[in-house]
Design an enzyme around this catalytic site. Structure first.
Site, PDB file in Angstrom:
ATOM      1  N   GLU A  33       0.845  -1.201   0.000  1.00 57.22           N
ATOM      2  CA  GLU A  33       0.000   0.000   0.000  1.00 57.22           C
ATOM      3  C   GLU A  33       0.876   1.246   0.000  1.00 57.22           C
ATOM      4  OE1 GLU A  33      -2.427   2.616  -0.525  1.00 57.22           O
ATOM      5  OE2 GLU A  33      -3.465   0.685  -0.289  1.00 57.22           O
ATOM      6  N   GLY A  39      -6.767   1.244   4.223  1.00 62.07           N
ATOM      7  CA  GLY A  39      -8.204   1.402   4.038  1.00 62.07           C
ATOM      8  C   GLY A  39      -8.639   1.809   2.647  1.00 62.07           C
ATOM      9  N   GLY A  40      -7.676   2.197   1.794  1.00 61.45           N
ATOM     10  CA  GLY A  40      -8.004   2.523   0.412  1.00 61.45           C
ATOM     11  C   GLY A  40      -8.923   3.718   0.248  1.00 61.45           C
ATOM     12  N   THR A  41      -9.532   3.807  -0.924  1.00 65.19           N
ATOM     13  CA  THR A  41     -10.455   4.906  -1.236  1.00 65.19           C
ATOM     14  C   THR A  41     -11.595   4.960  -0.224  1.00 65.19           C
ATOM     15  OG1 THR A  41      -9.963   4.879  -3.602  1.00 65.19           O
ATOM     16  CG2 THR A  41     -12.105   5.773  -2.949  1.00 65.19           C
ATOM     17  N   VAL A 179     -24.999   7.261  -7.460  1.00 69.62           N
ATOM     18  CA  VAL A 179     -24.910   7.215  -5.996  1.00 69.62           C
ATOM     19  C   VAL A 179     -24.047   8.340  -5.429  1.00 69.62           C
ATOM     20  CG1 VAL A 179     -24.180   5.826  -4.018  1.00 69.62           C
ATOM     21  CG2 VAL A 179     -25.283   4.719  -5.968  1.00 69.62           C
ATOM     22  N   THR A 267     -19.298  10.894 -12.612  1.00 69.75           N
ATOM     23  CA  THR A 267     -19.701  10.119 -13.785  1.00 69.75           C
ATOM     24  C   THR A 267     -19.207   8.681 -13.717  1.00 69.75           C
ATOM     25  OG1 THR A 267     -17.771  11.099 -14.886  1.00 69.75           O
ATOM     26  CG2 THR A 267     -19.913  12.071 -15.360  1.00 69.75           C
ATOM     27  N   ASP A 309     -12.999  -3.767  -7.348  1.00 71.19           N
ATOM     28  CA  ASP A 309     -13.242  -2.847  -8.460  1.00 71.19           C
ATOM     29  C   ASP A 309     -12.334  -3.107  -9.654  1.00 71.19           C
ATOM     30  OD1 ASP A 309     -15.031  -1.719  -6.745  1.00 71.19           O
ATOM     31  OD2 ASP A 309     -14.139   0.283  -6.712  1.00 71.19           O
ATOM     32  N   ALA A 317     -17.789  -1.773  -2.021  1.00 73.76           N
ATOM     33  CA  ALA A 317     -16.804  -2.226  -1.041  1.00 73.76           C
ATOM     34  C   ALA A 317     -17.136  -3.619  -0.524  1.00 73.76           C
ATOM     35  CB  ALA A 317     -16.723  -1.235   0.119  1.00 73.76           C
ATOM     36  N   HIS A 441     -42.408  -4.468  17.712  1.00 74.28           N
ATOM     37  CA  HIS A 441     -43.175  -3.236  17.501  1.00 74.28           C
ATOM     38  C   HIS A 441     -42.796  -2.220  18.588  1.00 74.28           C
ATOM     39  CE1 HIS A 441     -46.578  -0.619  16.583  1.00 74.28           C
ATOM     40  NE2 HIS A 441     -46.809  -0.559  17.882  1.00 74.28           N
TER      41      HIS A 441
END
Length: 462
Positions: A33, A39-41, A179, A267, A309, A317, A441
Site C-alpha cells: 500500500e 483502508g483505500g479509497t 450514488v 460520472t 473494483d 466495497a 413493535h
C-alpha cells in the site's frame, strides 16, 4: 528478499479483508500500500468520510426543520465548516488506525510503497523485490471524467475534492445522478448550496427499480435539488475560481450553460491498474479495462488473482470484501464462494435507498411471472413518529413458488432493513416466511413484514 504465501496489492476493503482472512487461515501474508494510511479509497476519501458528512448535514436538517415540532426550541446551529471537516478527518483516522491494529494482531506485513508484478511469483515495491506463491490484485478504482472536463480538485472536483472543499459553495453543479453525485449533492444542499444535477439519461440512479427512481427524485427535488435530465455535458471552463458548465439536451440538441462555484464530476469510476505491469506479464484484460478472471478469481497467469473494483461486477466495497474472503479460501485450498445474486446496494441519503436482487424491469424482460408486495412507511408508526414517513418497501416474489426474488426500499434505515431480505434470499425464503416471522413493535422493520404480507392476503396497516 522476503518470501510470503500471499502478497495482496492494495489495502482497500477488498485487499485488507483478503489479507486478514489469509492470515486467519495460516498463510504468511503481506499487503502493498502506497498511501500513508490503510483502508483505500473507501476509508480515506470515499464511503466513510462521505457518511460522516451525510450524518452531520442530516443533524443540521433536523435542527432546522424538526426540533421545534418536538418542543426543542432555540436557535438552529450555525455551520462551522472547518470543524465539520475536522470531525470527518477524525472519523477517517479512527478507522484507518483500526486497520493498522488488525494488521498487527494478525501478523500481516505492510510493504509501504506502490507495487508492480515483474514476473509471476514476484512483487516489486520500490527497489525491493518480494517473493510470493500467490499474488492478489486489489487495487480498486479511480474516478472517471468526461471529454472537455478537466478536474483540478479545487473548482472542478471528483468525490475526493468534494470531501475537502475550502468553503461551502453557493452554487454547485453535479455531473451524474448516480450514488456518489446524489449523496454528496444532498450534503451540500442541506448545508445551503444551490445544487443542480445534470444527468445524461432520463432517470436517476441507472439500473435501479423504476418506481424507486421516480419517488427518490421527487423527494430529492423537495429537498432543493434541481435536475436537468437527458443532458450531455460538453465541457467545463474555469475562470477566477468560477466554473461554467456547457451541456446539450439530447431531445432537441439545444445548448445551455450553468454557472457554479464548484462542479462535482460524478460520472462513475474505472479500474485502477496503472503501473502494475499487467500487460508485460501477459494478464488478459476486459474491454472496459478490468482484469479478466475465472470463476475462482484467478487470472490467466497462474498464481495471480484479482478482486473488487479491478474486476467486473458492481463497484461496491462489500462485493470486494466478499471476493477477498473467497479468494483467501481458494488460496488456502478451501472452497471460496460469492453469491452475486444477493449483493445489496445502498444510497445513504435521507431517506436511504436500498436494493437487492431483481427489479421489476428485469423480471419483465426475463418473462418471469412475479407478484409485488408493497407497503408505504406512512403506515409505519415508528417512521411517522420520527418524521420519516416518506417512501416504501417493495418485495418481489415468484408468482408460483412465492420465493423472494428481490426487494427495493426507500425510507428510514433502508440500508439496515435490506439485510433481512438478503439473509432470506440466501436461505431461499418465501415472502410467506418473512410474513410469518414476528417483528418487534414499533420498528421500521415492520414495514418489511407488511410488504411480505402484501404478497399474500394483504398488509394489516394499509
Amino acid at each position: 528478499m522476503a518470501e510470503f504465501d500471499v502478497i495482496v496489492i492494495g489495502a482497500g476493503p477488498g485487499g485488507y479483508v483478503c489479507a486478514i482472512r489469509c492470515a486467519q487461515l495460516g498463510l504468511k501474508t503481506a499487503v502493498v500500500e502506497g498511501r500513508e494510511t490503510l483502508g483505500g479509497t473507501c476509508l480515506n476519501v470515499g464511503c466513510i468520510p462521505s457518511k460522516a458528512l451525510l450524518h452531520a448535514s442530516h443533524c443540521l436538517h433536523d435542527a432546522e426543520h424538526n426540533f421545534a415540532k418536538m418542543g426543542l426550541k432555540g436557535k438552529a446551529p450555525s455551520v462551522d465548516w472547518k470543524q465539520m471537516l475536522s470531525y470527518k478527518d477524525e472519523v477517517i483516522g479512527q478507522n484507518t488506525k483500526g486497520i493498522e491494529f488488525l494488521f498487527k494482531k494478525n501478523k500481516i506485513s505492510w510493504l509501504k510503497g506502490w507495487g508492480s508484478v515483474p514476473e509471476p511469483g514476484k512483487v516489486k515495491v520500490g527497489d525491493e523485490v518480494h517473493e510470493a506463491r500467490n499474488i492478489v490484485i486489489a487495487t480498486g478504482s479511480e474516478p472517471s471524467s468526461l471529454p472537455g472536463v478537466t478536474v483540478d480538485e479545487k473548482t472542478v472536483v471528483t468525490s475526493t475534492g468534494a470531501l475537502e472543499l475550502g468553503k461551502i459553495p453557493k452554487e454547485m453543479v453535479v455531473i451524474g445522478a448516480g450514488v456518489i453525485g446524489l449523496e454528496l449533492g444532498s450534503v451540500y444542499a442541506r448545508l445551503g448550496s444551490k445544487v443542480t444535477v445534470v444527468e445524461f439519461l432520463d432517470a436517476i440512479t441507472p439500473g435501479m427499480d423504476g418506481e424507486v427512481q421516480k419517488t427518490f427524485q421527487r423527494l430529492l427535488k423537495r429537498q432543493g435539488l434541481t435536475f436537468i435530465m437527458g443532458a450531455a455535458v460538453q465541457g467545463t471552463t474555469v475562470k477566477n475560481g468560477k466554473a461554467k458548465v456547457t451541456y446539450k439536451l439530447r431531445k432537441d440538441d439545444s445548448e445551455a450553460t450553468l454557472d457554479a462555484d464548484c462542479v462535482l464530476v460524478a460520472t462513475g469510476r474505472k479500474p485502477y491498474t496503472d503501473g502494475l505491469g499487467l500487460e508485460a506479464l501477459g494478464v488478459e484484460m476486459e474491454q472496459r479495462g478490468q482484469v479478466r478472471t475465472d470463476t475462482h478469481w484467478q487470472t490467466n497467469v497462474k498464481g495471480v488473482y484479482a478482486i473488487g473494483d479491478a474486476i467486473t461486477g458492481p463497484m461496491l466495497a462489500h462485493k470486494a470484501e466478499d471476493e477477498g474472503m473467497a479468494v483467501a479460501e481458494v488460496i488456502a485450498g478451501k472452497h471460496g464462494h460469492v453469491n452475486y445474486g444477493v449483493i445489496p446496494g445502498v444510497i445513504y441519503t435521507a431517506p436511504e435507498v436500498a436494493t437487492v436482487g431483481k427489479t421489476e424491469e428485469q423480471l419483465k424482460e426475463e418473462g418471469r411471472a412475479y407478484k409485488v408486495g408493497k407497503f408505504a412507511f406512512m403506515g409505519n408508526g415508528r417512521a411517522k413518529a420520527v418524521f420519516q414517513g416518506d417512501g416504501f418497501v417493495k418485495l418481489l416474489a415468484d408468482a408460483e413458488t412465492d420465493r423472494v426474488l428481490g426487494a427495493h426500499i426507500i425510507g428510514p434505515a433502508a440500508g439496515e432493513l435490506i439485510h433481512e431480505i438478503c439473509v432470506g434470499m440466501e436461505f431461499g425464503a418465501s415472502a410467506e416466511d418473512i410474513a410469518l416471522t414476528c417483528h418487534a413493535h414499533p420498528t421500521f422493520s415492520e414495514a418489511v413484514r407488511e410488504a411480505a404480507l402484501a404478497c399474500g392476503d394483504g398488509p394489516i396497516h394499509s
